[in-house]
Design an enzyme around this catalytic site. Structure first.
Site, mmCIF file in Angstrom:
data_model
loop_
_atom_site.group_PDB
_atom_site.id
_atom_site.type_symbol
_atom_site.label_atom_id
_atom_site.label_comp_id
_atom_site.label_asym_id
_atom_site.label_seq_id
_atom_site.Cartn_x
_atom_site.Cartn_y
_atom_site.Cartn_z
ATOM 1 N N LYS A 1 -69.934 8.394 -28.947
ATOM 2 C CA LYS A 1 -69.098 9.043 -27.927
ATOM 3 C C LYS A 1 -69.458 8.514 -26.528
ATOM 4 O O LYS A 1 -70.612 8.110 -26.296
ATOM 5 C CB LYS A 1 -69.214 10.564 -28.004
ATOM 6 C CG LYS A 1 -70.543 11.101 -27.586
ATOM 7 C CD LYS A 1 -70.519 12.616 -27.424
ATOM 8 C CE LYS A 1 -71.877 13.037 -26.896
ATOM 9 N NZ LYS A 1 -72.070 14.355 -26.470
ATOM 10 N N LYS A 5 -80.674 14.249 -29.896
ATOM 11 C CA LYS A 5 -81.338 14.175 -28.581
ATOM 12 C C LYS A 5 -82.847 14.073 -28.704
ATOM 13 O O LYS A 5 -83.506 13.467 -27.859
ATOM 14 C CB LYS A 5 -80.982 15.403 -27.725
ATOM 15 C CG LYS A 5 -79.590 15.341 -27.132
ATOM 16 C CD LYS A 5 -79.502 16.223 -25.905
ATOM 17 C CE LYS A 5 -78.139 16.172 -25.270
ATOM 18 N NZ LYS A 5 -77.984 17.105 -24.159
ATOM 19 N N LYS A 61 -72.959 10.300 -20.585
ATOM 20 C CA LYS A 61 -73.632 10.036 -19.309
ATOM 21 C C LYS A 61 -74.924 9.272 -19.544
ATOM 22 O O LYS A 61 -75.397 8.560 -18.674
ATOM 23 C CB LYS A 61 -74.020 11.363 -18.647
ATOM 24 C CG LYS A 61 -72.878 12.238 -18.216
ATOM 25 C CD LYS A 61 -73.437 13.605 -17.807
ATOM 26 C CE LYS A 61 -72.372 14.642 -17.612
ATOM 27 N NZ LYS A 61 -72.882 16.014 -17.669
HETATM 28 P P1 AMP Z 1 -71.841 17.569 -21.000
HETATM 29 O O1 AMP Z 1 -71.639 16.455 -20.057
HETATM 30 O O2 AMP Z 1 -72.622 17.169 -22.219
HETATM 31 O O3 AMP Z 1 -72.360 18.825 -20.351
HETATM 32 O O4 AMP Z 1 -70.403 17.932 -21.563
HETATM 33 C C1 AMP Z 1 -69.483 18.690 -20.833
HETATM 34 C C2 AMP Z 1 -68.188 18.862 -21.600
HETATM 35 O O5 AMP Z 1 -67.559 17.591 -21.787
HETATM 36 C C3 AMP Z 1 -68.382 19.453 -23.005
HETATM 37 O O6 AMP Z 1 -67.313 20.322 -23.277
HETATM 38 C C4 AMP Z 1 -68.327 18.263 -23.907
HETATM 39 O O7 AMP Z 1 -67.869 18.584 -25.199
HETATM 40 C C5 AMP Z 1 -67.304 17.381 -23.178
HETATM 41 N N1 AMP Z 1 -67.537 15.961 -23.476
HETATM 42 C C6 AMP Z 1 -68.641 15.238 -23.168
HETATM 43 N N2 AMP Z 1 -68.518 13.962 -23.602
HETATM 44 C C7 AMP Z 1 -67.302 13.887 -24.210
HETATM 45 C C8 AMP Z 1 -66.571 12.836 -24.854
HETATM 46 N N3 AMP Z 1 -67.072 11.602 -24.954
HETATM 47 N N4 AMP Z 1 -65.347 13.121 -25.359
HETATM 48 C C9 AMP Z 1 -64.807 14.369 -25.245
HETATM 49 N N5 AMP Z 1 -65.441 15.390 -24.651
HETATM 50 C C10 AMP Z 1 -66.670 15.169 -24.132
#
Ligand code: AMP
Ligand code: TRP
Length: 334
Positions: A198, A114, A201
């Site tokens: 991955k 990041k 967003k």
């Molecule tokens: P975040 O949007 O970064 O706050 O992520 C929220 C949750 O979604 C966390 O548990 C991440 O590990 C999961 N997550 C985010 N992106 C992915 C992805 N591409 N595949 C699987 N899990 C994800």
């Protein structure tokens, strides 16, 4: 000691939730609420470790709550709240900043990703972000944390911090060592444009992800345009492993159709990717678009969403304050 399983997890309010959030985390959140006590947090303090437009942030917090409820979280069963409204998170984060070690944080790969090439310019908050995450979990003495695979290293750090606190303050088992709950097959949903990254967003192209609020037309377009392979679908995993985009599509198909990857490979081998894509788009439309519609509906009544947060905050604060009393006592804060 109370050994009951207590689940905690958080999601950042940084924009549209997508299929990765859904399969990697949210779906698990919903299953767990029928098994045990669960606390789900919209982590706005984590979001501001990179600059957020204040009005957008407020909007995104409510949209994240709407997404929680639309995917099936029930505010009467699970505690749903936003992080900044329970001040104990910041207080415990400070205490844990003093327990955690610089050497441990230096190993965090998410910070490296990041912060990019100019680490000197990253916020201090981004650097100590994993300590705040440990505080989120330990403030409630949570035992299990459902997350995607990208959060595994942060969870290990939370365990190290809990262990060091228990040792430094001579209070064995005070903080439980939280265990990650990572889905087996969809722990990392990959970008539709690049199977080595991955789904996220923050990726610039909206074609890289399926958002929970995408309409049927968007889903069809995105799946059609998704990178796959010029050859037919192979009949074994070894070959597929060399083709990350193709494997990603089959993994998503397997998860949503509730069939094992082996079975899906048998069903699809020898066929063109266009066949898989048509079937996958159909499945995604029936799984995702009802959620999107529900999110829209919920966003029509903001005071209801604020009410959910208010009720959740009261419940979370009650647990947090009880635990903080003991934590302050252990550390010697009067
Ligand atoms: P975040 O949007 O970064 O706050 O992520 C929220 C949750 O979604 C966390 O548990 C991440 O590990 C999961 N997550 C985010 N992106 C992915 C992805 N591409 N595949 C699987 N899990 C994800
Ligand atoms: N760091 C997590 C992410 O980016 C979000 C998060 C913050 C979290 N605090 C948490 C997840 C506590 C689980 C438990 O996805």
């Amino acid at each position: 000691m109370n050994k009951k399983k207590l689940v905690f997890s958080g999601i950042q309010p940084t924009g549209n939730l997508h299929l990765g959030n859904y399969l990697g985390a949210l779906k698990n959140f919903v299953t767990l609420q029928d098994e045990t006590d669960c606390i789900y947090c919209v982590v706005d303090l984590h979001a501001i470790t990179t600059f957020q437009n204040p009005n957008e942030l407020k909007k995104n917090v409510l949209e994240t709550v709407a997404s929680f409820v639309a995917t099936g979280l029930n505010p009467d069963k699970s505690i749903i709240f936003n992080q900044s409204s329970v001040t104990g998170h910041s207080e415990l984060a400070w205490i844990l900043n003093c327990v955690s070690r610089i050497g441990w944080l230096n190993r965090m790969t998410q910070f490296k990703d990041k912060a990019g090439s100019d680490k000197e310019k990253a916020s201090v908050g981004l650097y100590i972000y994993p300590n705040l995450m440990a505080a989120d979990i330990l403030l409630y003495k949570a035992t299990h944390v459902p997350v995607g695979a990208d959060q595994k290293q942060h969870l290990e750090l939370s365990r190290d911090i809990a262990q060091k606190f228990n040792k430094d303050f001579n209070c064995k088992d005070f903080f439980p060592l939280p265990e990650p709950l990572i889905p087996k097959n969809v722990s990392r949903v990959m970008s539709l444009r690049d199977g080595t990254k991955k789904m996220s967003k923050s990726e610039e192209s909206d074609y890289s992800r399926i958002n929970l609020r995408d309409e049927a037309d968007d889903i069809i377009k995105k799946v059609k345009k998704a990178k796959s392979d010029s050859e037919q679908i192979p009949d074994n995993l070894k070959v597929l492993e060399q083709k990350p985009e193709a494997l990603n599509l089959l993994n998503i198909y397997s998860e949503i159709s509730k069939n094992s990857l082996d079975k899906v490979i048998k069903e699809m081998s020898g066929k063109e990717y266009s066949h898989l894509k048509t079937k996958l788009a159909e499945l995604l439309i029936s799984e995702i678009t009802p959620i999107g519609k529900e999110i829209e509906k919920l966003l029509g009544d903001k005071s209801h969403l604020q009410q959910i947060l208010k009720k959740g905050t009261e419940k979370a604060n009650f647990i947090a304050e009880e635990n903080l009393k003991n934590i302050r006592e252990k550390v010697g804060l009067i």
